[in-house]
Write an enzyme that holds these catalytic residues in place. Structure first.
Site, PDB file in Angstrom:
ATOM      1  N   ASN A   9       2.938 -80.205  -3.639  1.00 22.12           N
ATOM      2  CA  ASN A   9       1.723 -79.153  -3.060  1.00 22.12           C
ATOM      3  C   ASN A   9       1.561 -79.172  -1.762  1.00 22.12           C
ATOM      4  O   ASN A   9       1.133 -80.318  -1.299  1.00 22.12           O
ATOM      5  CB  ASN A   9       0.335 -79.617  -3.969  1.00 22.12           C
ATOM      6  CG  ASN A   9      -0.839 -78.781  -3.470  1.00 22.12           C
ATOM      7  OD1 ASN A   9      -0.535 -77.715  -2.762  1.00 22.12           O
ATOM      8  ND2 ASN A   9      -1.932 -79.209  -3.806  1.00 22.12           N
ATOM      9  N   LYS A  11      -0.383 -77.620   0.146  1.00 22.04           N
ATOM     10  CA  LYS A  11      -1.677 -77.512   0.699  1.00 22.04           C
ATOM     11  C   LYS A  11      -1.774 -76.478   1.849  1.00 22.04           C
ATOM     12  O   LYS A  11      -0.921 -75.561   1.708  1.00 22.04           O
ATOM     13  CB  LYS A  11      -2.581 -78.644   0.959  1.00 22.04           C
ATOM     14  CG  LYS A  11      -2.414 -79.645  -0.304  1.00 22.04           C
ATOM     15  CD  LYS A  11      -3.149 -80.949  -0.207  1.00 22.04           C
ATOM     16  CE  LYS A  11      -2.894 -81.674  -1.644  1.00 22.04           C
ATOM     17  NZ  LYS A  11      -3.992 -82.859  -1.284  1.00 22.04           N
ATOM     18  N   GLU A 100      -9.602 -80.058  -4.754  1.00 21.47           N
ATOM     19  CA  GLU A 100     -10.040 -79.573  -3.474  1.00 21.47           C
ATOM     20  C   GLU A 100     -10.722 -78.049  -3.588  1.00 21.47           C
ATOM     21  O   GLU A 100     -11.737 -77.709  -2.861  1.00 21.47           O
ATOM     22  CB  GLU A 100      -8.810 -79.449  -2.540  1.00 21.47           C
ATOM     23  CG  GLU A 100      -8.703 -81.177  -1.867  1.00 21.47           C
ATOM     24  CD  GLU A 100      -7.228 -81.263  -1.585  1.00 21.47           C
ATOM     25  OE1 GLU A 100      -6.321 -80.285  -1.588  1.00 21.47           O
ATOM     26  OE2 GLU A 100      -6.625 -82.347  -1.461  1.00 21.47           O
ATOM     27  N   GLY A 176      -4.947 -88.445  -0.993  1.00 23.83           N
ATOM     28  CA  GLY A 176      -4.768 -88.429   0.463  1.00 23.83           C
ATOM     29  C   GLY A 176      -5.416 -89.732   1.162  1.00 23.83           C
ATOM     30  O   GLY A 176      -5.436 -89.602   2.411  1.00 23.83           O
ATOM     31  N   GLY A 237       1.149 -84.613  -2.818  1.00 18.16           N
ATOM     32  CA  GLY A 237       0.634 -83.918  -1.318  1.00 18.16           C
ATOM     33  C   GLY A 237       1.392 -84.220  -0.154  1.00 18.16           C
ATOM     34  O   GLY A 237       2.369 -83.876   0.019  1.00 18.16           O
TER      35      GLY A 237
HETATM   36  P1  13P Z   1      -1.540 -86.731  -1.646  1.00 18.95           P
HETATM   37  O1  13P Z   1      -0.154 -86.969  -2.499  1.00 18.95           O
HETATM   38  O2  13P Z   1      -1.585 -86.386  -0.458  1.00 18.95           O
HETATM   39  O3  13P Z   1      -2.577 -87.916  -2.107  1.00 18.95           O
HETATM   40  O4  13P Z   1      -2.303 -85.513  -2.683  1.00 18.95           O
HETATM   41  C1  13P Z   1      -2.204 -85.466  -3.987  1.00 18.95           C
HETATM   42  C2  13P Z   1      -2.519 -84.126  -4.219  1.00 18.95           C
HETATM   43  O5  13P Z   1      -3.711 -83.656  -4.118  1.00 18.95           O
HETATM   44  C3  13P Z   1      -1.430 -83.160  -4.554  1.00 18.95           C
HETATM   45  O6  13P Z   1      -2.141 -81.898  -5.477  1.00 18.95           O
END
Ligand code: 13P
Length: 255
Positions: A9, A11, A100, A176, A237
């Site tokens: 993802n 984002k 999110e 994150g 992410g």
């Molecule tokens: P991270 O891997 O950056 O923690 O994010 C996870 C996430 O929200 C994937 O959709």
């Protein structure tokens, strides 16, 4: 029986050009691991076209996902993206209900469910996200909270569609932050989700549905999650933003 899914993802990262380069850099590893892992990338809307062009040229084993979608066919909905705009680009999966979107854009369980149903109605597959806050976990309410999100998310989905469903368990406190759930903690919730799917539908559907873990998945820990019986992959992410970090996660899915 359930093929491991490794989904990135991206984002709100990557321009169209940057995304095209990254997907090119992932093609070889995705092809090499395609027997064991289904690799998926979810670029931002503005990069779907450039990434789909790369994928269409080379027929690589990378599938395209969108990060969100509105359920209406078309209309005066400024800023929204309709299902047909995604199918036209070869999008196979749509992430719905990411924490999110729930947190920053006020998406309710009902909105998430409408989106999931619309994704199926357009012959794509939702990656339905759920996950608790730290406060909920510390209050020992995780199981109930996840049950609420899953039951609401599955409302009105047919049994035939449900067998293809992908669910992502992403504890908000692990996204994150560098804090991961331990593989055992993640397995406990993913097994709970599978039991809920069996309750809503039946055991056959529950055995087919893929459940991913997400939240600070890295090359160092991915294999530990994939080894859990009810974890069928990862939604990644930060570590999906470079080929150096994402490639070893794809490789970790190899049997
Ligand atoms: P991270 O891997 O950056 O923690 O994010 C996870 C996430 O929200 C994937 O959709």
């Amino acid at each position: 029986m359930r093929k491991t899914m490794v989904a990135g993802n991206w984002k709100m990262f990557k321009t169209a050009g940057e995304a095209a380069i990254l997907v090119q850099n992932l093609e070889d590893v995705a092809r090499e691991c395609s027997g064991d892992a289904e690799t998926v990338v979810a670029p931002p809307f503005t990069a779907l076209h450039s990434v789909s062009t790369v994928l269409a040229l080379d027929h690589p084993p990378i599938k395209l996902a969108a990060q969100d979608m509105f359920w209406e066919e078309e209309g005066a909905y400024t800023g929204e993206v309709a299902p047909r705009m995604l199918t036209d680009l070869g999008v196979a999966y749509v992430i719905v209900g990411h924490s999110e979107r729930r947190q920053y854009f006020g998406e309710s369980d009902e909105v998430v469910n409408r989106k999931a149903r619309a994704v199926f109605a357009h012959a794509m597959t939702p990656i339905l996200c759920c996950g608790e806050t730290l406060e909920t976990r510390e209050a020992d309410r995780t199981a109930d909270f996840i049950a609420g999100q899953i039951r609401a998310g599955l409302a009105g989905i047919t049994e035939a569609d449900a067998t293809d469903l992908v669910i992502a368990y992403e504890p908000i406190w692990a996204i994150g932050t560098g804090k991961t759930a331990t593989p055992e903690m993640a397995e406990e919730v993913c097994a709970h989700i599978r039991a809920l799917v069996a309750e809503v539908f039946d055991d056959v559907v529950a055995e087919r549905v893929r459940i991913l873990y997400g939240g600070s998945v890295k090359p160092e820990n991915a294999a530990l999650f994939f080894a859990q019986p009810d974890i069928d992959g990862a939604l990644v992410g930060g570590a999906a933003l470079t080929a150096e970090a994402f490639a070893p996660i794809i490789k970790a899915a190899r049997a």
